[in-house]
Structures are given as C-alpha cells and as structure tokens.
Scaffold this active site. Structure first.
Site, PDB file in Angstrom:
ATOM      1  N   SER A  27       0.824  -1.202   0.000  1.00 36.19           N
ATOM      2  CA  SER A  27       0.000   0.000   0.000  1.00 36.19           C
ATOM      3  C   SER A  27       0.862   1.258   0.000  1.00 36.19           C
ATOM      4  O   SER A  27       0.350   2.363  -0.027  1.00 36.19           O
ATOM      5  CB  SER A  27      -0.931   0.016   1.217  1.00 36.19           C
ATOM      6  OG  SER A  27      -0.167  -0.023   2.411  1.00 36.19           O
ATOM      7  N   ASN A 113      -1.768  -1.327  13.685  1.00 34.49           N
ATOM      8  CA  ASN A 113      -3.206  -1.062  13.711  1.00 34.49           C
ATOM      9  C   ASN A 113      -3.535   0.255  14.416  1.00 34.49           C
ATOM     10  O   ASN A 113      -4.325   1.057  13.908  1.00 34.49           O
ATOM     11  CB  ASN A 113      -3.952  -2.225  14.385  1.00 34.49           C
ATOM     12  CG  ASN A 113      -3.950  -3.473  13.511  1.00 34.49           C
ATOM     13  OD1 ASN A 113      -3.479  -3.428  12.381  1.00 34.49           O
ATOM     14  ND2 ASN A 113      -4.450  -4.580  14.034  1.00 34.49           N
ATOM     15  N   THR A 158     -37.888  28.088 -10.740  1.00 33.52           N
ATOM     16  CA  THR A 158     -38.256  26.789 -10.169  1.00 33.52           C
ATOM     17  C   THR A 158     -38.653  25.926 -11.369  1.00 33.52           C
ATOM     18  O   THR A 158     -39.198  26.464 -12.346  1.00 33.52           O
ATOM     19  CB  THR A 158     -39.443  26.880  -9.187  1.00 33.52           C
ATOM     20  OG1 THR A 158     -40.598  27.333  -9.905  1.00 33.52           O
ATOM     21  CG2 THR A 158     -39.164  27.843  -8.043  1.00 33.52           C
ATOM     22  N   HIS A 159     -38.359  24.653 -11.312  1.00 31.55           N
ATOM     23  CA  HIS A 159     -38.609  23.756 -12.463  1.00 31.55           C
ATOM     24  C   HIS A 159     -37.899  24.256 -13.719  1.00 31.55           C
ATOM     25  O   HIS A 159     -38.324  23.960 -14.830  1.00 31.55           O
ATOM     26  CB  HIS A 159     -40.111  23.617 -12.753  1.00 31.55           C
ATOM     27  CG  HIS A 159     -40.946  23.363 -11.535  1.00 31.55           C
ATOM     28  ND1 HIS A 159     -41.287  22.103 -11.120  1.00 31.55           N
ATOM     29  CD2 HIS A 159     -41.475  24.218 -10.627  1.00 31.55           C
ATOM     30  CE1 HIS A 159     -42.015  22.186 -10.010  1.00 31.55           C
ATOM     31  NE2 HIS A 159     -42.131  23.465  -9.698  1.00 31.55           N
ATOM     32  N   ASN A 294     -16.346  25.994 -24.410  1.00 27.99           N
ATOM     33  CA  ASN A 294     -17.097  25.106 -23.530  1.00 27.99           C
ATOM     34  C   ASN A 294     -16.755  25.337 -22.055  1.00 27.99           C
ATOM     35  O   ASN A 294     -15.606  25.618 -21.716  1.00 27.99           O
ATOM     36  CB  ASN A 294     -16.810  23.647 -23.895  1.00 27.99           C
ATOM     37  CG  ASN A 294     -17.272  23.325 -25.305  1.00 27.99           C
ATOM     38  OD1 ASN A 294     -18.260  23.892 -25.788  1.00 27.99           O
ATOM     39  ND2 ASN A 294     -16.552  22.441 -25.984  1.00 27.99           N
ATOM     40  N   GLU A 299     -18.317  21.552 -16.089  1.00 28.31           N
ATOM     41  CA  GLU A 299     -18.752  20.182 -16.397  1.00 28.31           C
ATOM     42  C   GLU A 299     -17.954  19.176 -15.586  1.00 28.31           C
ATOM     43  O   GLU A 299     -18.481  18.161 -15.116  1.00 28.31           O
ATOM     44  CB  GLU A 299     -18.604  19.911 -17.893  1.00 28.31           C
ATOM     45  CG  GLU A 299     -19.598  20.723 -18.710  1.00 28.31           C
ATOM     46  CD  GLU A 299     -19.281  20.707 -20.196  1.00 28.31           C
ATOM     47  OE1 GLU A 299     -18.819  19.671 -20.698  1.00 28.31           O
ATOM     48  OE2 GLU A 299     -19.490  21.740 -20.842  1.00 28.31           O
ATOM     49  N   TYR A 326      -9.726  -5.465  13.205  1.00 26.75           N
ATOM     50  CA  TYR A 326      -9.005  -5.138  11.979  1.00 26.75           C
ATOM     51  C   TYR A 326      -9.018  -6.313  11.013  1.00 26.75           C
ATOM     52  O   TYR A 326      -8.838  -7.466  11.406  1.00 26.75           O
ATOM     53  CB  TYR A 326      -7.541  -4.749  12.280  1.00 26.75           C
ATOM     54  CG  TYR A 326      -6.777  -4.397  11.012  1.00 26.75           C
ATOM     55  CD1 TYR A 326      -6.864  -3.118  10.467  1.00 26.75           C
ATOM     56  CD2 TYR A 326      -6.018  -5.360  10.332  1.00 26.75           C
ATOM     57  CE1 TYR A 326      -6.210  -2.799   9.281  1.00 26.75           C
ATOM     58  CE2 TYR A 326      -5.363  -5.047   9.151  1.00 26.75           C
ATOM     59  CZ  TYR A 326      -5.463  -3.772   8.635  1.00 26.75           C
ATOM     60  OH  TYR A 326      -4.816  -3.456   7.467  1.00 26.75           O
ATOM     61  N   GLN A 331      -7.313  -1.780   4.516  1.00 22.52           N
ATOM     62  CA  GLN A 331      -6.253  -1.040   3.817  1.00 22.52           C
ATOM     63  C   GLN A 331      -6.795  -0.345   2.567  1.00 22.52           C
ATOM     64  O   GLN A 331      -6.229   0.653   2.114  1.00 22.52           O
ATOM     65  CB  GLN A 331      -5.132  -2.019   3.437  1.00 22.52           C
ATOM     66  CG  GLN A 331      -3.960  -1.368   2.734  1.00 22.52           C
ATOM     67  CD  GLN A 331      -2.793  -2.324   2.601  1.00 22.52           C
ATOM     68  OE1 GLN A 331      -2.124  -2.639   3.580  1.00 22.52           O
ATOM     69  NE2 GLN A 331      -2.560  -2.811   1.390  1.00 22.52           N
ATOM     70  N   LYS A 334      -7.770   3.792   1.930  1.00 22.54           N
ATOM     71  CA  LYS A 334      -6.999   5.005   1.621  1.00 22.54           C
ATOM     72  C   LYS A 334      -7.227   5.599   0.236  1.00 22.54           C
ATOM     73  O   LYS A 334      -7.342   6.826   0.128  1.00 22.54           O
ATOM     74  CB  LYS A 334      -5.518   4.767   1.870  1.00 22.54           C
ATOM     75  CG  LYS A 334      -5.172   5.139   3.292  1.00 22.54           C
ATOM     76  CD  LYS A 334      -4.161   4.228   3.893  1.00 22.54           C
ATOM     77  CE  LYS A 334      -4.510   3.786   5.258  1.00 22.54           C
ATOM     78  NZ  LYS A 334      -4.956   2.389   5.341  1.00 22.54           N
TER      79      LYS A 334
HETATM   80  N1  ARG Z   1      -1.172  -0.911   5.711  1.00 24.06           N
HETATM   81  C1  ARG Z   1      -2.115  -1.351   6.687  1.00 24.06           C
HETATM   82  C2  ARG Z   1      -3.447  -0.643   6.484  1.00 24.06           C
HETATM   83  O1  ARG Z   1      -3.453   0.409   5.926  1.00 24.06           O
HETATM   84  C3  ARG Z   1      -1.612  -1.005   8.058  1.00 24.06           C
HETATM   85  C4  ARG Z   1      -2.178  -1.856   9.114  1.00 24.06           C
HETATM   86  C5  ARG Z   1      -1.660  -3.232   8.925  1.00 24.06           C
HETATM   87  N2  ARG Z   1      -2.059  -4.088   9.995  1.00 24.06           N
HETATM   88  C6  ARG Z   1      -2.003  -5.415   9.885  1.00 24.06           C
HETATM   89  N3  ARG Z   1      -2.409  -6.079  10.911  1.00 24.06           N
HETATM   90  N4  ARG Z   1      -1.581  -6.006   8.797  1.00 24.06           N
HETATM   91  O2  ARG Z   1      -4.476  -1.139   6.838  1.00 24.06           O
END
Ligand code: ARG
Length: 467
Positions: A27, A113, A158-159, A294, A299, A326, A331, A334
């Site tokens: 990641s 975690n 309106t509308h 444009n 847009e 967890y 992961q 993100k």
């Molecule tokens: N890269 C992991 C995430 O974003 C970090 C936490 C990893 N924890 C684990 N128990 N593998 O979730």
C-alpha cells in the site's frame, strides 16, 4: 518465492511472500503520503516511551533525530520507498533501523493497527482544515462577484421556468449557504477525529506501563481546554472506519453542491441565457467547431461529484459485514479517502478561479428580469391587499395572464376595465405591481431578496468568510 522476508513480521516465516502477493498487498504507493503524520506519531510515541522509562532519553533523542532526517529525505524526494516493505509504516521503521539501533524499540507497545488509525485521524484533521480554508476562499470569490454586481437582478427559477425576480447576489448567497454548511460538516468530522487511538495496540492494548494521555497531548488530540481525548475502546479504535465515511460523506455532499453551482453556471453561460461568461482560462474549445467555448471547468465539477459519491459508497461497503476488528480489507480505505480530499480541494480551487474571472452581462440580466410575468404573484398580492382571499386572487391573476396571452399583449398593458371584469378587486394602482424596484423593496423579511436584506447578508458573509 522471494527471499526470506525483510518485513517486521518476518520472524515466524521461512520465506517471504510471492512477488505477486507483494504487488497485491503493498500500500506504500498510496499511503506514503501519510508519512508526515506517521513520523509525528512515532515521535510522540518515542517521547512517551522515554517519559515512562521504557526507553532512555538518549534513545528517544536518537529516534527523533533519525525520524527528522527521514522526513527531510522524503520531503526532498530522495527517500527510497520499497514495495517489499508493504506500507508507509514499515518503510519508515526500516529506514530508521538502518540509522539508529534504538529503532528496534520504537514499536514497543504499538501496532500498525493503532499506528494507522492515528495517522488517519491526524490526516483527517489536517484535511478538514485545508478543505475548510479552500471553501472559504471559494466563498470569498462568490461574495466578491455578488458585491461587484449588487444591483443586478435576474429571474429566479423553479422547475427551470422563470418564477420570481431576485438580485443576482441573493442567488449567489444561496450558494454560500450551501458551502457554509459543508464547512460546518467538515468541522464536525475534525471534532470526531480528535480522539487519540494510540495505545490500543493491535486490538487489546498493552501490558506495558504506557501513558496514553501523554501521546494524545503531544499530538494535539485535546479539547478546547487542552485536556487529552483518548478513544475508549481498543477494539473499536483500531477496527472502525466511521470517520472516513463521515469525511467522504461531507465531501460527497460538497460535491453535490459544486455540481449544482456548476450547472447554474453552465446554464447562465449558454447562448440561450447569456447572463454570464466564464473566464477563458477555465474554458476549452472544440477540436472541430471553431466557435465553441465550452464550460469544461463546470462540467468537470459536475462530473467529479459522481466520483466523490463513489468514494463514499466504497467506504460504506468496505465496512459492511466485516467481523471485528481489523481486517486487511481496511487497507483499501486510503484510495477513496485521499481521492475525496484531492478532488474536493481541486473543485474548490477551480470554483474560486471561475468566480474570480466571471463576466456578468447586465443588459441580458435586466432584459430577462424585466419579464412582467415574473411579477404575476405580486399582482395577486395586490388583490390580497384589497381584501381578496389569496386563492381567489391567484385565480383572477391566472385569468388575466390567459387574457394577455390570448391577445398577445404584455400583462401590464391590459385595460383596467377588462381586469375589473375578471375581478372587481383590481384597484386603481394595480399596474404598479410591475415596478421591479418596488417589488423587490417590498421583500423585507429575513432571508428574502429585498435590497436591504441582501445588503445585510453581504455584511454577514463578509464577516463569516473573513480569514
Ligand atoms: N497498511 C495497513 C493498512 O493500511 C496497516 C495496518 C496493517 N495491519 C495489519 N495487521 N496487517 O491497513
């Protein structure tokens, strides 16, 4: 298979993960942008470990110095990120270990975690503050356009049918109301993020004598009186992603507002309306039709709102049905998190740019706002002032509108005698209802588009959007 793993968890493994697995599970290509928050978290954690005597002051100093150097390297673009080290946390810890022997103690009483939960909360506080500021700047650009065209009146719709006249400023202030609520929602998200999860460990805290309040204070997880705020359940603290959902929801709703604003602008700049033109810097041409200009900026704002809603959906679905606590699924939180932030920030900046360069065509606005039909309701109000019940007044004006249409004359040009035949309540001065300035001046109540109210709102926004 790859060679024995360099990973921090490699102890019980005879060999490292397959190359494909590394590519699948890394990641760091995404979460490396958490580095400044990760390093801040690690510095606070090291300071706490020294404070409670789990490491020495010298070790803390070495760790801090090492982390500062790594941060500088990252900022300079010189840091070598390794996918084989999975994520931002292990990349930084590994780099620290190469510099500082004490690095081996940094992860005492900590897990990735609670580390990633902390990083994310720090990121969210930062992101909410950034977005609030960018939205404030967009708001200021809208306010400036309203003030520069304070006397311009347009039809309100309106509308998408012409309804009643309003000052252009009143319409623009409606946008400001929407954006201000978005800003308030971001403040609420930041407040929810302001609880420190460090010390939750992997799931069940630690047996070591840590001081959670110390880290919380060091990282700014404090209330308005400086008291530390600690998450109250270790399992929830590391397993939950509500905050990201809330943030993505705030961004998605902001996106809906951007999209509606964009749509107003697209309509206003069409040849059919031509109330306004966007600055050339925010338009593009056609590769085929030479005359085209444009409103792509708008847009795209409209289009990005779809993406922001998608991110929210991703995050909602990600959490659904996951057993506590967890799971690696998390992961995947993100990409939508960062994308929501980035795209909302971009939209806010583009909206500010568009509004800074907008041209308003006063004559076209005046022409459209001069449509007497916009004041048909004011004529009904005239009858009400003569004592006619509103329902009857509405009906009578409807009949007058139909008469004017059948004769092909503007409503104010109908002879008084003909109107009296429709309803005896039409007084001598009925035609005064069509004076636009008077009609607007009569709208004196709070939130109405009368000139005095609009001036009051302008003053309110100047204050609210001050830096
Ligand atoms: N890269 C992991 C995430 O974003 C970090 C936490 C990893 N924890 C684990 N128990 N593998 O979730």
């Amino acid at each position: 298979m790859a060679k024995s793993s360099q990973a921090t968890w490699g102890g019980r493994f005879g060999a490292g993960p397959a190359k494909l697995m590394l590519r699948f599970s890394e990641s760091v290509s995404i979460d490396r942008r958490l580095a400044p928050f990760d390093i801040a978290g690690s510095k606070a954690h090291a300071a706490m470990l020294a404070h409670v005597g789990l490491i020495t002051a010298a070790e803390r100093k070495a760790i801090h110095r090492g982390l500062d150097a790594i941060l500088a390297e990252i900022a300079a673009g010189k840091f070598k990120w390794k996918a084989s080290l999975e994520d931002v946390h292990m990349n930084i810890e590994h780099a620290l270990a190469l510099r500082v022997p004490a690095a081996a103690k940094l992860h005492t009483a900590r897990s990735r975690n609670d580390q990633v939960a902390t990083d994310t909360r720090l990121f969210l506080k930062h992101a909410c503050a950034e977005l609030r500021e960018l939205l404030r700047l967009a708001g200021r650009a809208i306010l400036a356009a309203a003030e520069a065209h304070a006397d311009v009146v347009i039809p309100g719709y309106t509308h998408l049918q012409r309804a009643q006249p309003v000052f252009l400023a009143h319409h623009l202030f409606a946008w400001l109301e929407m954006i201000e609520r978005d800003r308030n929602r971001l403040s609420a998200v930041a407040a929810h993020a302001n609880w420190c999860p460090l010390g939750s460990g992997a799931i069940a805290g630690t047996t070591l004598p840590i001081d959670r309040a110390y880290t919380a204070r060091a990282l700014g997880f404090v209330d308005e009186r400086g008291r530390p705020q600690l998450t109250q359940n270790s399992m929830d603290a590391i397993g939950d992603r509500d905050l990201l959902v809330e943030f993505a929801a705030a961004c998605a709703l902001t996106g809906v507002h951007f999209s509606r604003i964009a749509e107003d602008l697209i309509l206003w700049t069409s040849t059919e309306f031509k109330f306004a033109d966007l600055p050339e810097a925010f338009c593009t041409g056609s590769s085929l039709m030479p005359q085209k200009r444009n409103a792509d900026a708008c847009e795209l704002m409209r289009g990005k709102s779809a993406r922001l809603q998608g991110n929210l959906q991703t995050l909602l679905t990600l959490g659904k049905g996951l057993p506590l606590t967890y799971n690696r699924d998390l992961q995947e939180d993100k990409p939508p998190l960062f994308d929501s932030f980035d795209q909302t920030a971009l939209c806010a900046e583009v909206l500010a740019g568009v509004m800074q360069g907008i041209t308003i065509y006063r004559d076209r606005c005046a022409e459209a706002a001069g449509d007497p039909m916009l004041l048909a309701t004011d004529l009904a109000d005239h009858l009400v002032r003569q004592g006619v019940p509103f329902r009857a007044a509405h009906h009578a004006v409807g009949a007058a509108v139909a008469l004017a249409e059948s004769r092909g004359v503007p409503l104010p040009d109908l002879p008084t005698a003909d109107l009296r035949k429709i309803h005896p309540g039409f007084g001598r001065d009925w035609a005064k209802s069509f004076d636009l300035a008077t009609a607007l001046r009569r709208r004196t109540g709070v939130g109405m588009p009368g000139p005095a109210q609009v001036r009051r709102q302008a003053a309110r926004w100047r204050k609210l959007l001050r830096g």
